[in-house]
Design an enzyme around this catalytic site. Sequence first.
Site, mmCIF file in Angstrom:
data_model
loop_
_atom_site.group_PDB
_atom_site.id
_atom_site.type_symbol
_atom_site.label_atom_id
_atom_site.label_comp_id
_atom_site.label_asym_id
_atom_site.label_seq_id
_atom_site.Cartn_x
_atom_site.Cartn_y
_atom_site.Cartn_z
ATOM 1 N N LYS A 107 0.991 -1.245 0.124
ATOM 2 C CA LYS A 107 0.170 0.061 0.004
ATOM 3 C C LYS A 107 1.074 1.114 0.049
ATOM 4 O O LYS A 107 1.968 1.220 0.340
ATOM 5 C CB LYS A 107 -0.928 -0.068 1.163
ATOM 6 C CG LYS A 107 -1.919 0.718 1.048
ATOM 7 C CD LYS A 107 -3.158 0.160 0.373
ATOM 8 C CE LYS A 107 -4.463 0.987 0.327
ATOM 9 N NZ LYS A 107 -5.611 0.368 -0.349
ATOM 10 N N ASP A 147 -6.688 4.580 -4.869
ATOM 11 C CA ASP A 147 -7.173 4.480 -3.290
ATOM 12 C C ASP A 147 -7.825 5.910 -3.045
ATOM 13 O O ASP A 147 -7.890 6.490 -4.218
ATOM 14 C CB ASP A 147 -6.312 3.927 -2.447
ATOM 15 C CG ASP A 147 -7.140 3.507 -0.978
ATOM 16 O OD1 ASP A 147 -7.468 2.599 -0.974
ATOM 17 O OD2 ASP A 147 -6.915 4.247 -0.081
HETATM 18 P P1 NAD Z 1 -12.716 8.253 -2.463
HETATM 19 O O1 NAD Z 1 -11.753 9.205 -2.255
HETATM 20 O O2 NAD Z 1 -13.209 8.060 -3.973
HETATM 21 O O3 NAD Z 1 -14.003 8.585 -1.692
HETATM 22 C C1 NAD Z 1 -13.960 8.776 -0.217
HETATM 23 C C2 NAD Z 1 -15.359 9.045 -0.012
HETATM 24 O O4 NAD Z 1 -15.327 9.261 1.382
HETATM 25 C C3 NAD Z 1 -15.654 10.697 -0.555
HETATM 26 O O5 NAD Z 1 -16.932 10.733 -0.867
HETATM 27 C C4 NAD Z 1 -15.351 11.463 0.765
HETATM 28 O O6 NAD Z 1 -15.981 12.710 0.743
HETATM 29 C C5 NAD Z 1 -15.857 10.623 1.768
HETATM 30 N N1 NAD Z 1 -15.432 10.950 3.147
HETATM 31 C C6 NAD Z 1 -14.317 11.295 3.561
HETATM 32 N N2 NAD Z 1 -14.275 11.449 5.027
HETATM 33 C C7 NAD Z 1 -15.720 11.178 5.464
HETATM 34 C C8 NAD Z 1 -16.147 11.374 6.494
HETATM 35 N N3 NAD Z 1 -15.593 11.852 7.690
HETATM 36 N N4 NAD Z 1 -17.371 11.113 6.616
HETATM 37 C C9 NAD Z 1 -18.210 10.653 5.731
HETATM 38 N N5 NAD Z 1 -17.524 10.517 4.119
HETATM 39 C C10 NAD Z 1 -16.135 11.104 4.257
HETATM 40 O O7 NAD Z 1 -12.242 6.831 -1.976
HETATM 41 P P2 NAD Z 1 -12.605 5.422 -2.357
HETATM 42 O O8 NAD Z 1 -11.710 4.922 -3.427
HETATM 43 O O9 NAD Z 1 -14.178 5.411 -2.476
HETATM 44 O O10 NAD Z 1 -12.216 4.623 -1.123
HETATM 45 C C11 NAD Z 1 -13.167 4.577 -0.133
HETATM 46 C C12 NAD Z 1 -12.766 3.579 0.988
HETATM 47 O O11 NAD Z 1 -12.741 2.210 0.281
HETATM 48 C C13 NAD Z 1 -11.407 3.530 1.624
HETATM 49 O O12 NAD Z 1 -11.456 3.000 2.720
HETATM 50 C C14 NAD Z 1 -10.431 2.657 0.517
HETATM 51 O O13 NAD Z 1 -9.319 2.122 1.073
HETATM 52 C C15 NAD Z 1 -11.591 1.734 0.220
HETATM 53 N N6 NAD Z 1 -11.167 0.621 -1.108
HETATM 54 C C16 NAD Z 1 -11.115 1.529 -2.296
HETATM 55 C C17 NAD Z 1 -11.254 0.687 -3.383
HETATM 56 C C18 NAD Z 1 -11.022 1.246 -4.683
HETATM 57 O O14 NAD Z 1 -11.037 0.411 -5.779
HETATM 58 N N7 NAD Z 1 -11.227 2.771 -4.634
HETATM 59 C C19 NAD Z 1 -10.938 -0.557 -3.138
HETATM 60 C C20 NAD Z 1 -11.005 -1.235 -1.865
HETATM 61 C C21 NAD Z 1 -10.923 -0.458 -0.731
#
Ligand code: NAD
Length: 418
Positions: A107, A147
């Site tokens: 990561k 991510d």
């Molecule tokens: P992203 O940046 O696209 O979206 C994150 C979202 O969370 C945004 O809408 C942001 O406004 C919101 N957010 C941030 N702080 C917040 C809070 N305090 N309360 C409520 N909402 C809040 O990120 P993503 O890629 O969607 O990733 C989100 C999660 O999923 C992370 O934990 C990431 O590790 C996990 N994840 C992502 C992927 C991927 O393919 N993108 C794969 C596996 C896991």
Amino acid sequence: MDYNEGEFFRNSIKLLEDAANVVNCDPNVLERMKRPKRAIIVSIPVRMDDYRVKVFTGYRVQHSSTLGPYKGGIRYHQDVTLSEVAALATLMTFKCSLLNLPLGGGKGGVRVDPTQLSRTEKQNLTRRYTSELGTAIGPNVDIPAPDMGTDAQTMAWIMDTYSQEVGYAQPGVVTGKPVEIGGSLGRTGATGLGVVFTAEKALEHRKMKLEGTTMVVQGFGNVGTHAALYAHQRGAKILAVSDVSGGIHDPKGLDIPDLLRYVAEHKVVKGYPKAEPISNEELLALKCDVLAPCALENVITHENAGKINAKIIVEGANGPCTNEASKILHERDVLTIPDILANGGGVIVSYFEWVQGLQHYFWTEDEVNAKMKLIITSAFDKVWELKQEKKVDMRTAAMGSAVRRLERAMLLRGLYPR
Ligand code: NAD
């Protein structure tokens, strides 16, 4: 700086120890699993738009390459720490192991608020971070992906910088790239779609169907928007969603395509005129069938676990429930589908992207989605079986199943030098 500084890392190791105990893992192997193999810390000088130079801190933690090259996303967030990145790298190892992929776990993260960067500043930061990592990443070594705070464009800049430095196009260095430069169809929505596939499996075990169920989604980024959209398309009623600006709620169900158009224009859900505002705390406590936390880690803790009013939690985010919260939820019979299973759709399709790139032969979106469904639902069944056999919760069973495969591989490869 120590891995153990952060609660998320300590929680992940505790979960690993508990699961290893359930499947009687070899203690010498467990000792090795508890520490990442390598951590890289880089300083990233960036020319800002006003010509000043700012220096940001970047990390790449490589947890295990026993099963294949390190694999894992890169996160841009102002709170990123070495300990958090190490926890996420550790989870990636077990996620890839659970999903039977030939990949290890890694990561990356940069301690920066990406919303405060212009496009040029973000590009400069990404290119310099890539260059500082040098040969520590590569198609056979360590393959980053998007991510939080990073996206397909970020991956395109990494791919281009790496390719410039090696002297020829090297699309295999990252996954989650735009389709035009070797990305896979279906990758952008894959994590959200996987969340929906695992929610459907969990609902089956509760004798329910996705159609007509009520769902709440925290986080409206890549994972949250796609989870909400695909669930909406399959007939689920999305009662509320939230992002960093706050939440919105409509007991009759939100029109997700309409909301997506609003967010495309206004960037956040706040102010959406066809729903009522709701705080993130209230949102988590709403009565619903499925709650999908898709934002950050540690949002469901011992303080609010007792207030959760959902039958099923599907962890789109990594680490949204603390260990104490998981215990409380299990006692309250809330079925929790853990992150390493529920959000595995992303890394499965990343693996497909890597394979398609190596073969120079690309699949249709339907093929990608069907193959992903097969892998994620088989993993679900394997975890469910272990949960029933050992009488543990889904989280321990998922980790236990992942530990078993990795343990066998580590024992076969042995320790060098002995
Ligand atoms: P992203 O940046 O696209 O979206 C994150 C979202 O969370 C945004 O809408 C942001 O406004 C919101 N957010 C941030 N702080 C917040 C809070 N305090 N309360 C409520 N909402 C809040 O990120 P993503 O890629 O969607 O990733 C989100 C999660 O999923 C992370 O934990 C990431 O590790 C996990 N994840 C992502 C992927 C991927 O393919 N993108 C794969 C596996 C896991």
